[in-house]
Scaffold this motif. Sequence first.
Motif, mmCIF file in Angstrom:
data_model
loop_
_atom_site.group_PDB
_atom_site.id
_atom_site.type_symbol
_atom_site.label_atom_id
_atom_site.label_comp_id
_atom_site.label_asym_id
_atom_site.label_seq_id
_atom_site.Cartn_x
_atom_site.Cartn_y
_atom_site.Cartn_z
ATOM 1 N N GLU A 85 -17.760 -15.864 24.795
ATOM 2 C CA GLU A 85 -16.485 -16.095 24.108
ATOM 3 C C GLU A 85 -15.391 -16.553 25.070
ATOM 4 O O GLU A 85 -14.349 -17.068 24.652
ATOM 5 N N VAL A 86 -15.622 -16.385 26.373
ATOM 6 C CA VAL A 86 -14.654 -16.803 27.391
ATOM 7 C C VAL A 86 -14.863 -18.286 27.690
ATOM 8 O O VAL A 86 -16.003 -18.735 27.835
ATOM 9 N N PRO A 87 -13.799 -19.081 27.790
ATOM 10 C CA PRO A 87 -13.938 -20.513 28.080
ATOM 11 C C PRO A 87 -14.713 -20.756 29.375
ATOM 12 O O PRO A 87 -14.623 -19.952 30.316
ATOM 13 N N PRO A 88 -15.470 -21.854 29.453
ATOM 14 C CA PRO A 88 -16.292 -22.130 30.639
ATOM 15 C C PRO A 88 -15.514 -22.149 31.949
ATOM 16 O O PRO A 88 -16.004 -21.656 32.971
ATOM 17 N N ASP A 89 -14.302 -22.715 31.937
ATOM 18 C CA ASP A 89 -13.555 -22.765 33.194
ATOM 19 C C ASP A 89 -13.146 -21.369 33.656
ATOM 20 O O ASP A 89 -13.173 -21.066 34.856
ATOM 21 N N GLU A 90 -12.803 -20.495 32.714
ATOM 22 C CA GLU A 90 -12.443 -19.124 33.081
ATOM 23 C C GLU A 90 -13.661 -18.362 33.601
ATOM 24 O O GLU A 90 -13.555 -17.542 34.517
ATOM 25 N N ARG A 91 -14.817 -18.625 33.016
ATOM 26 C CA ARG A 91 -16.042 -17.967 33.480
ATOM 27 C C ARG A 91 -16.420 -18.454 34.877
ATOM 28 O O ARG A 91 -16.854 -17.672 35.727
ATOM 29 N N LEU A 92 -16.251 -19.753 35.111
ATOM 30 C CA LEU A 92 -16.539 -20.284 36.443
ATOM 31 C C LEU A 92 -15.589 -19.676 37.469
ATOM 32 O O LEU A 92 -16.011 -19.278 38.564
ATOM 33 N N TRP A 93 -14.322 -19.589 37.128
ATOM 34 C CA TRP A 93 -13.342 -18.981 38.029
ATOM 35 C C TRP A 93 -13.725 -17.536 38.348
ATOM 36 O O TRP A 93 -13.716 -17.122 39.512
ATOM 37 N N ALA A 94 -14.072 -16.775 37.321
ATOM 38 C CA ALA A 94 -14.449 -15.376 37.530
ATOM 39 C C ALA A 94 -15.701 -15.271 38.398
ATOM 40 O O ALA A 94 -15.800 -14.394 39.267
#
Length: 212
Positions: A85-94
């Motif tokens: 549910e988290v956007p791909p860019d936010e997941r990559l950042w995390a």
Amino acid sequence: MAGGAKARRLPRVVRERQMVDAAVRCFARHGYQAASMDEIAELAGVSKPLVYLYLGSKEELFTACIRREAGALLAAVDAGVGGPEVPPDERLWAGLLAFFTYAAEHPDSWVVLSRQARTQGEPFAGEVARMRDEIVGFVAGLIGEAAGEADVVITGRDVDALAQALVGSAESLASWANETPGVAAKEAAATLMNFAWAGLGNLMKSERWSPR
């Protein structure tokens, strides 16, 4: 005396952890070839025969170190990344932040994984390659998701190439950050995130990516 000896006895799992901790430290500092089983035993506070009894040969001990540290790194990245549910860019950042944080907080572990294991050939290089393949697969999935959300057509080969490039950059940057005084994990993660997601062209125009 007997009571004192019993008081010093620890469960095998604890002793093994101490031995692997000592081995990671020794392999990181001296390299596989120069690392001494005598020094590892001394650092762990046990006898050398006990190291051989519990963990086998030097090759088996080094393999145990690689597997444990690789598993810990993968677990750290997995724990840091949100769900679908988290956007791909936010997941990559995390994921990047978790990766760089682990490398910074466990420098000996990172040296073993990024430098020592890869230079000793098989079976050690293969152990690290499996860890790397898992990270590349995760990154490729995020790139594919982002392309789908943006309605952009991108070939599987291009996705794989981009994932390989990003992971390779992360590995090099983590080593550089650990060896460069004053570079925090968050700074390293932000540098790569901006380069990978915002792009060099946007960076030249002072347009940076930032978490929502």
